[in-house]
Design a protein around this motif. Structure first.
Motif, PDB file in Angstrom:
ATOM      1  N   GLY A  36      -3.612   7.045  -0.869  1.00 39.82           N
ATOM      2  CA  GLY A  36      -3.737   7.144  -2.317  1.00 39.82           C
ATOM      3  C   GLY A  36      -4.195   5.865  -2.968  1.00 39.82           C
ATOM      4  O   GLY A  36      -4.791   5.891  -4.046  1.00 39.82           O
ATOM      5  N   ALA A  37      -3.937   4.716  -2.336  1.00 36.48           N
ATOM      6  CA  ALA A  37      -4.357   3.436  -2.907  1.00 36.48           C
ATOM      7  C   ALA A  37      -5.692   2.973  -2.341  1.00 36.48           C
ATOM      8  O   ALA A  37      -6.204   1.933  -2.736  1.00 36.48           O
ATOM      9  CB  ALA A  37      -3.290   2.368  -2.630  1.00 36.48           C
ATOM     10  N   ILE A  38      -6.264   3.754  -1.427  1.00 39.68           N
ATOM     11  CA  ILE A  38      -7.520   3.360  -0.788  1.00 39.68           C
ATOM     12  C   ILE A  38      -8.642   4.119  -1.478  1.00 39.68           C
ATOM     13  O   ILE A  38      -9.010   5.238  -1.098  1.00 39.68           O
ATOM     14  CB  ILE A  38      -7.495   3.675   0.718  1.00 39.68           C
ATOM     15  CG1 ILE A  38      -6.185   3.180   1.347  1.00 39.68           C
ATOM     16  CG2 ILE A  38      -8.686   3.030   1.409  1.00 39.68           C
ATOM     17  CD1 ILE A  38      -5.889   1.714   1.115  1.00 39.68           C
ATOM     18  N   LYS A  39      -9.189   3.514  -2.518  1.00 37.09           N
ATOM     19  CA  LYS A  39     -10.192   4.157  -3.348  1.00 37.09           C
ATOM     20  C   LYS A  39     -11.423   3.275  -3.498  1.00 37.09           C
ATOM     21  O   LYS A  39     -11.310   2.086  -3.781  1.00 37.09           O
ATOM     22  CB  LYS A  39      -9.612   4.473  -4.741  1.00 37.09           C
ATOM     23  CG  LYS A  39      -8.482   5.496  -4.709  1.00 37.09           C
ATOM     24  CD  LYS A  39      -8.985   6.819  -4.200  1.00 37.09           C
ATOM     25  CE  LYS A  39      -7.841   7.732  -3.832  1.00 37.09           C
ATOM     26  NZ  LYS A  39      -8.326   8.949  -3.155  1.00 37.09           N
ATOM     27  N   GLY A  40     -12.589   3.866  -3.332  1.00 36.18           N
ATOM     28  CA  GLY A  40     -13.836   3.141  -3.483  1.00 36.18           C
ATOM     29  C   GLY A  40     -14.624   3.122  -2.189  1.00 36.18           C
ATOM     30  O   GLY A  40     -14.107   3.432  -1.102  1.00 36.18           O
ATOM     31  N   ALA A  41     -15.893   2.779  -2.291  1.00 41.51           N
ATOM     32  CA  ALA A  41     -16.776   2.795  -1.125  1.00 41.51           C
ATOM     33  C   ALA A  41     -16.430   1.684  -0.138  1.00 41.51           C
ATOM     34  O   ALA A  41     -16.124   1.940   1.030  1.00 41.51           O
ATOM     35  CB  ALA A  41     -18.230   2.687  -1.580  1.00 41.51           C
ATOM     36  N   GLN A  85       0.789  -1.212   0.000  1.00 40.64           N
ATOM     37  CA  GLN A  85       0.000   0.000   0.000  1.00 40.64           C
ATOM     38  C   GLN A  85       0.824   1.265   0.000  1.00 40.64           C
ATOM     39  O   GLN A  85       1.873   1.360   0.626  1.00 40.64           O
ATOM     40  CB  GLN A  85      -0.926   0.011   1.224  1.00 40.64           C
ATOM     41  CG  GLN A  85      -1.958  -1.078   1.177  1.00 40.64           C
ATOM     42  CD  GLN A  85      -2.770  -1.022  -0.091  1.00 40.64           C
ATOM     43  OE1 GLN A  85      -3.103   0.028  -0.564  1.00 40.64           O
ATOM     44  NE2 GLN A  85      -3.065  -2.167  -0.641  1.00 40.64           N
ATOM     45  N   GLU A  86       0.286   2.275  -0.689  1.00 36.55           N
ATOM     46  CA  GLU A  86       0.842   3.612  -0.614  1.00 36.55           C
ATOM     47  C   GLU A  86       0.660   4.106   0.801  1.00 36.55           C
ATOM     48  O   GLU A  86      -0.243   3.677   1.516  1.00 36.55           O
ATOM     49  CB  GLU A  86       0.103   4.542  -1.576  1.00 36.55           C
ATOM     50  CG  GLU A  86       0.631   5.963  -1.547  1.00 36.55           C
ATOM     51  CD  GLU A  86      -0.088   6.878  -2.507  1.00 36.55           C
ATOM     52  OE1 GLU A  86       0.278   8.051  -2.554  1.00 36.55           O
ATOM     53  OE2 GLU A  86      -1.011   6.432  -3.174  1.00 36.55           O
ATOM     54  N   PRO A  89       1.529   9.294  -8.727  1.00 33.98           N
ATOM     55  CA  PRO A  89       0.671   8.235  -8.190  1.00 33.98           C
ATOM     56  C   PRO A  89       1.505   7.035  -7.783  1.00 33.98           C
ATOM     57  O   PRO A  89       2.518   6.734  -8.421  1.00 33.98           O
ATOM     58  CB  PRO A  89      -0.257   7.897  -9.360  1.00 33.98           C
ATOM     59  CG  PRO A  89       0.509   8.287 -10.581  1.00 33.98           C
ATOM     60  CD  PRO A  89       1.317   9.494 -10.183  1.00 33.98           C
ATOM     61  N   TYR A  90       1.078   6.380  -6.735  1.00 29.10           N
ATOM     62  CA  TYR A  90       1.754   5.163  -6.284  1.00 29.10           C
ATOM     63  C   TYR A  90       1.583   4.054  -7.317  1.00 29.10           C
ATOM     64  O   TYR A  90       0.497   3.846  -7.850  1.00 29.10           O
ATOM     65  CB  TYR A  90       1.152   4.720  -4.947  1.00 29.10           C
ATOM     66  CG  TYR A  90       1.619   3.366  -4.498  1.00 29.10           C
ATOM     67  CD1 TYR A  90       2.864   3.208  -3.897  1.00 29.10           C
ATOM     68  CD2 TYR A  90       0.814   2.242  -4.668  1.00 29.10           C
ATOM     69  CE1 TYR A  90       3.289   1.954  -3.482  1.00 29.10           C
ATOM     70  CE2 TYR A  90       1.234   0.995  -4.248  1.00 29.10           C
ATOM     71  CZ  TYR A  90       2.477   0.858  -3.664  1.00 29.10           C
ATOM     72  OH  TYR A  90       2.893  -0.370  -3.252  1.00 29.10           O
TER      73      TYR A  90
END
Length: 402
Positions: A360-365, A36-37, A249-250
């Protein structure tokens, strides 16, 4: 970093194209091997009170798997920590005041509190699905020195003076939370150098905070976003916390190895990557440069060894009770019931946590990064964690009633 593509006026597009290297952060999708970033964003995103929206489905506590088995005494300190900022909002003022008066040892009273003041809402994705990826992160321990010498050859840098951040929301409020990073050359904003360019050019000379004895540990420190360093005087331990990032971006080096056919998806954990590096020392720089993102740090004292570094909410993280989320869907400071499994097995991990960080890598609901804490055991679990999970957001009943 500009986290999503938007239709923008020409003046913003000029900035976007001049920073083309850092305009898009790819989504992390389930099944993608990722280290993870850094979860730390370096800034505290807006913390509005959120009423139920399209990505939330009203439910009851009885539907939460394992709710009755969770020892809620363990989450109360994390909740109270978040209340130091949450209590400023009208919806949270009363719940936070009541929580402050609870007996921390009375599990029944704590459970009654949450069930009385909150309504659970299941978080769902845009496609209507109710599960997503749950990964883990931790705070590593490195060995370091104030001076370069012997085995201490790898620098940890503070943020350079010429790194600037463009806050797009100051001009266009609809871009709240979106920022671009770069450097000013004449009257133009240009991309900041990538990892490979920074390492090759030596432009960061003089910005060293300290030196550590392992370049791989230093890289993974950037991945985690914060860590502790045992100094070579044998007694002092300092924390190096996220300060800023170069704007790129990572890129997952695990994915890089999979795409090259060097590792399988199952092997692309932190442990698997370190094993590959040990077997291929001549390709170390090639692999590290596959991630153009570069993180800068600041030194902090470790005032309480039991607490983690500060997350994006600006409060210390609590081991196994804090998570990083996408604040577009889950507001920071909000309790979240997480139902997932232990790293690399099917044993349930079902407990109430608090959304206190971003990444930055934690995207979405339905997407979470679980903070395991400090040290090697936490690192082992974090490195292996790539599970499926579901999330329920607990909103104050005042907000839910609107």
């Amino acid at each position: 970093m500009l986290f999503k593509r938007l239709s923008l006026p020409v003046s913003v597009l000029v900035i976007g194209f001049s920073l083309a290297a850092c305009t898009t952060t790819p989504l992390t999708t389930p099944g993608t091997p990722t280290v993870q970033e850094p979860p730390r964003s370096g800034t505290t995103p807006g913390l509005p009170s959120v009423a139920p929206g399209a990505n939330l489905r009203a439910t009851t506590f009885a539907t939460l798997p394992g709710w009755g088995n969770d020892d809620l005494r363990q989450v109360l300190p994390a909740f109270l920590t978040s209340c130091t900022t949450q209590a400023r909002k009208s919806d949270w003022k009363e719940p936070c005041a009541i929580a402050a008066g609870l007996d921390g040892g009375d599990e029944r009273a704590i459970r009654t509190f949450f069930q009385s003041f909150f309504t659970p809402y299941q978080v769902v994705n845009a496609d209507g699905s109710d599960n997503g990826l749950v990964t883990g992160y931790y705070e590593p321990l490195l060995k370091g020195s104030r001076k370069r010498g012997g085995s201490y050859q790898t620098p940890i840098y503070r943020a350079p003076d010429d790194l600037i951040t463009v806050d797009l929301a100051s001009i266009y409020p609809e871009l709240k939370g979106l920022r671009l990073r770069g450097r000013l050359v004449g009257n133009k904003v240009l991309p900041y150098p990538s990892r490979a360019e920074l390492d090759k050019s030596g432009v960061l000379a003089g910005k060293e905070i300290l030196w550590v004895d392992d370049p791989i540990d230093a890289f993974f420190l950037q991945v985690q976003g914060s860590g502790r360093v045992q100094m070579n005087d044998g007694s002092s331990i300092v924390r190096v916390a996220y300060a800023d990032q170069n704007g790129y971006p990572y890129r997952s080096i695990g994915r890089y190895l999979v795409d090259k056919g060097e590792l399988t998806l199952a092997q692309a954990s932190a442990q698997g990557i370190k094993g590959w590096l040990a077997a291929n020392p001549g390709r170390q720089q090639e692999l590290l440069n596959a991630n153009p993102s570069y993180v800068f740090f600041k030194e902090e004292k470790v005032l309480d060894p039991s607490k983690g570094p500060k997350g994006a909410q600006g409060v210390p993280l609590t081991p196994m009770r804090s998570i990083a989320v996408d604040p577009q869907f889950v507001p920071l400071g909000t309790p979240v019931f997480l139902a997932t499994t232990q790293p690399n097995n099917n044993a349930p991990l079902q407990q109430l946590v608090v959304a206190q960080d971003t990444g930055g890598a934690i995207k979405g609901a339905v997407r979470a990064d679980f903070f395991w804490g400090f040290g090697n055991e936490a690192g082992d679990k974090a490195g292996k964690m790539k599970q499926r999970g579901m999330m329920w957001l607990l909103l104050p009943k005042v907000a839910a009633a609107r």
